[in-house]
Design a protein around this motif. Structure first.
Motif, PDB file in Angstrom:
ATOM      1  N   PHE A  79       0.863  -1.191   0.000  1.00 47.67           N
ATOM      2  CA  PHE A  79       0.000   0.000   0.000  1.00 47.67           C
ATOM      3  C   PHE A  79       0.896   1.237   0.000  1.00 47.67           C
ATOM      4  CE2 PHE A  79       0.709  -1.146   4.408  1.00 47.67           C
ATOM      5  CZ  PHE A  79       0.955   0.061   5.055  1.00 47.67           C
ATOM      6  N   TYR A 200      -0.814  -9.059  -1.018  1.00 53.11           N
ATOM      7  CA  TYR A 200      -2.121  -8.409  -1.071  1.00 53.11           C
ATOM      8  C   TYR A 200      -1.870  -6.913  -1.213  1.00 53.11           C
ATOM      9  CZ  TYR A 200      -4.142 -12.762   0.749  1.00 53.11           C
ATOM     10  OH  TYR A 200      -4.529 -14.064   0.919  1.00 53.11           O
ATOM     11  N   ASN A 202      -3.298  -2.954  -1.736  1.00 54.37           N
ATOM     12  CA  ASN A 202      -4.331  -1.929  -1.687  1.00 54.37           C
ATOM     13  C   ASN A 202      -3.842  -0.754  -2.530  1.00 54.37           C
ATOM     14  OD1 ASN A 202      -5.168   0.792  -0.573  1.00 54.37           O
ATOM     15  ND2 ASN A 202      -6.609  -0.482   0.555  1.00 54.37           N
ATOM     16  N   HIS A 203      -4.627  -0.375  -3.542  1.00 54.87           N
ATOM     17  CA  HIS A 203      -4.215   0.688  -4.457  1.00 54.87           C
ATOM     18  C   HIS A 203      -5.435   1.521  -4.815  1.00 54.87           C
ATOM     19  CE1 HIS A 203      -2.688   2.540  -8.219  1.00 54.87           C
ATOM     20  NE2 HIS A 203      -1.503   2.393  -7.666  1.00 54.87           N
ATOM     21  N   PHE A 207      -7.886  -3.355  -5.618  1.00 50.14           N
ATOM     22  CA  PHE A 207      -7.129  -4.438  -4.992  1.00 50.14           C
ATOM     23  C   PHE A 207      -6.405  -5.285  -6.029  1.00 50.14           C
ATOM     24  CE2 PHE A 207      -7.421  -9.021  -3.959  1.00 50.14           C
ATOM     25  CZ  PHE A 207      -6.613  -9.073  -2.830  1.00 50.14           C
ATOM     26  N   ARG A 245      -0.657  -1.681  -9.936  1.00 51.14           N
ATOM     27  CA  ARG A 245      -1.147  -1.751  -8.556  1.00 51.14           C
ATOM     28  C   ARG A 245      -0.110  -2.293  -7.569  1.00 51.14           C
ATOM     29  NH1 ARG A 245      -7.525  -3.709  -9.280  1.00 51.14           N
ATOM     30  NH2 ARG A 245      -7.902  -2.508 -11.192  1.00 51.14           N
ATOM     31  N   THR A 293     -10.605 -13.420  -0.124  1.00 55.06           N
ATOM     32  CA  THR A 293      -9.537 -12.568   0.381  1.00 55.06           C
ATOM     33  C   THR A 293      -8.799 -13.206   1.553  1.00 55.06           C
ATOM     34  OG1 THR A 293     -11.136 -10.800  -0.066  1.00 55.06           O
ATOM     35  CG2 THR A 293      -9.007 -10.148   0.850  1.00 55.06           C
ATOM     36  N   MET A 348      -8.804  -3.967   2.068  1.00 52.39           N
ATOM     37  CA  MET A 348      -7.903  -4.001   0.912  1.00 52.39           C
ATOM     38  C   MET A 348      -8.528  -3.521  -0.392  1.00 52.39           C
ATOM     39  SD  MET A 348      -5.200  -4.933   2.429  1.00 52.39           S
ATOM     40  CE  MET A 348      -4.151  -4.964   0.979  1.00 52.39           C
ATOM     41  N   HIS A 349      -9.841  -3.421  -0.474  1.00 53.63           N
ATOM     42  CA  HIS A 349     -10.497  -3.109  -1.745  1.00 53.63           C
ATOM     43  C   HIS A 349     -10.933  -1.646  -1.834  1.00 53.63           C
ATOM     44  CE1 HIS A 349     -10.674  -7.484  -1.870  1.00 53.63           C
ATOM     45  NE2 HIS A 349     -10.988  -7.411  -3.141  1.00 53.63           N
ATOM     46  N   LYS A 350     -11.043  -1.185  -3.071  1.00 50.47           N
ATOM     47  CA  LYS A 350     -11.608   0.138  -3.337  1.00 50.47           C
ATOM     48  C   LYS A 350     -13.104  -0.023  -3.528  1.00 50.47           C
ATOM     49  CE  LYS A 350     -11.501   3.902  -6.752  1.00 50.47           C
ATOM     50  NZ  LYS A 350     -11.367   4.987  -5.766  1.00 50.47           N
ATOM     51  N   GLN A 362      -8.753   3.384   5.601  1.00 44.96           N
ATOM     52  CA  GLN A 362      -7.956   2.230   5.184  1.00 44.96           C
ATOM     53  C   GLN A 362      -6.474   2.517   5.362  1.00 44.96           C
ATOM     54  OE1 GLN A 362      -9.045   1.436   1.118  1.00 44.96           O
ATOM     55  NE2 GLN A 362     -10.576  -0.099   1.673  1.00 44.96           N
ATOM     56  N   LEU A 366      -4.051   0.388   7.794  1.00 42.94           N
ATOM     57  CA  LEU A 366      -2.911  -0.340   7.245  1.00 42.94           C
ATOM     58  C   LEU A 366      -1.602   0.112   7.900  1.00 42.94           C
ATOM     59  CD1 LEU A 366      -3.988  -0.387   3.512  1.00 42.94           C
ATOM     60  CD2 LEU A 366      -3.488  -2.420   4.885  1.00 42.94           C
TER      61      LEU A 366
END
Length: 388
Positions: A79, A200, A202-203, A207, A245, A293, A348-350, A362, A366
């Motif tokens: 991330f 994993y 996060n972006h 994800f 990502r 996930t 982790m998801h948008k 988030q 994180l």
């Protein structure tokens, strides 16, 4: 036919239950709607908790797993352009093992066949009868002939769309569901993994997950919209999106190649309660679904059938405590896994139409997660698997 337990469903849950019952001296038959080749042709994930690998080894089906499984003592979180490692083994003393669900199923099938135990493939029109009495039975059609199985118990291990849960009266069942507003586009490729451990990510674009099946076969995912189509994604477009990502060191190291399988999957959480109806017991995806996930789907099925096999062994030993407590025992662990999978997915998801509050929280969580040993330990404990 007369058996003690009729197992509906010949995937990993049904075959594992069959092996556990065989080891306990309990007679069972496995009924599977599809062919053996079809079952083994399904592409599924394969991150096994420590408890799952220990159980498979304990019952004599872990030899190939021990040889070929990829043992991971950590997991990566990406991330804000950086990569952070959660030391699973250092925090918990446990590992996870990457070993495909298809391979687990194959090992269980081979063990069952080697022991001369009964599995009926391509069993059509499977129907459950009288499971609210002491004399349940299952009928099915094979090669145009109808057969009947008389049994003491029925184990419904036939998945979310199977006949077992559908046979329960609607007013006897309560369901809980969370449908997520995105899906995963997955690609399988004959390329070396970008990392020795899962990543994993996060972006702001969504994800991403970097996983693997072996040292030469990789499995990658990117978050996509629910109305997206596989046909819209060329291999080059997928690799470009995945690369965007990842942290720079992994984006540069990514080895690309032609996809050998490409798929789109929606995400949902689902739980049906209770998991026992008279002499019918639900296990695995027949009773619950989690987003991938947290890598909990197969592992929850394993804990379910372990509880069920022990309950049935207790029953034939003279105690009904195990079968009476089966649903409550399973659901305590199920809901903890559902919570973890929901939390990890949400982290982790948008999410669409976010005002900006979500990404900010988030980022804060994180940052806390990777800098707090307590928070890292909580993630690690859940990821390697809570005790069962």
């Amino acid at each position: 036919m007369r058996v003690q337990v009729a197992i509906v469903g010949g995937g990993p849950a049904g075959h594992l239950l069959g092996q556990l019952l065989y080891k306990a001296g309990i007679d069972a038959v496995v009924l599977e709607q599809r062919s053996q080749d079809y079952v083994l042709g399904r592409i599924r994930a394969g991150v096994l908790e420590q408890g799952t690998t220990d159980l498979l080894t304990e019952i004599g089906v872990g030899a190939r797993l021990q040889r070929e499984g990829l043992v991971h003592g950590g997991v990566g979180l990406g991330f804000a352009g950086s990569h952070h490692r959660i030391d699973l083994h250092g925090l918990t003393g446990k590992n996870v093992t990457v070993y495909g669900q298809t391979e687990v199923t194959r090992d269980l099938m081979d063990a069952r066949s080697g022991a001369g135990l009964g599995t009926v493939y391509e069993a059509e029109n499977v129907t459950l009868h009288d499971f609210d009495t002491a004399h349940p039975r299952v009928t099915y059609t094979k090669d145009g002939t109808t057969f009947e199985v008389h049994c003491d118990f029925i184990a419904g291990c036939d998945g979310y769309h199977g006949v077992s849960r559908a046979s329960v009266p609607a007013d006897a069942l309560r369901t809980y569901e969370r449908v997520y507003p995105f899906g995963w586009l997955g690609v399988l490729s004959e390329t070396p993994p970008v990392s020795e451990e899962l990543i994993y990510a996060n972006h702001e674009r969504g994800f991403a997950l970097c996983s693997m099946r072996s040292h030469t076969r990789s499995r990658y995912y990117v978050q996509c919209s629910l109305d997206d189509k596989v046909e819209k994604w060329s291999d080059d477009a997928f690799w470009d999106e995945l690369r965007s990502r990842l942290a720079p060191e992994f984006a540069e190291a990514l080895v690309t190649g032609p996809s050998i399988e490409k798929s789109m999957a929606p995400l949902r959480s689902f739980v049906a309660e209770p998991m026992r109806f008279g002499r019918l017991f639900l296990a695995g995806d027949a009773a619950h679904i989690v987003p991938p996930t947290g890598a909990k789907g197969l592992n929850l099925a394993v804990s379910d059938v372990r509880y069920l096999s022990r309950a049935l062994a207790e029953f034939y030993g003279g105690s009904e405590a195990g079968i009476n407590n089966y649903s409550d025992t399973c659901l305590r662990r199920v809901w903890k896994a559902v919570r973890f999978s929901w939390w990890f997915t949400s982290l982790m998801h948008k999410f669409p139409d976010d005002s900006g509050f979500g990404p900010k929280t988030q980022a804060a969580e994180l940052d806390y997660l990777v800098h707090s040993q307590a928070a890292s330990t909580a993630l690690a404990e859940n990821y390697v698997g809570l005790p069962f």
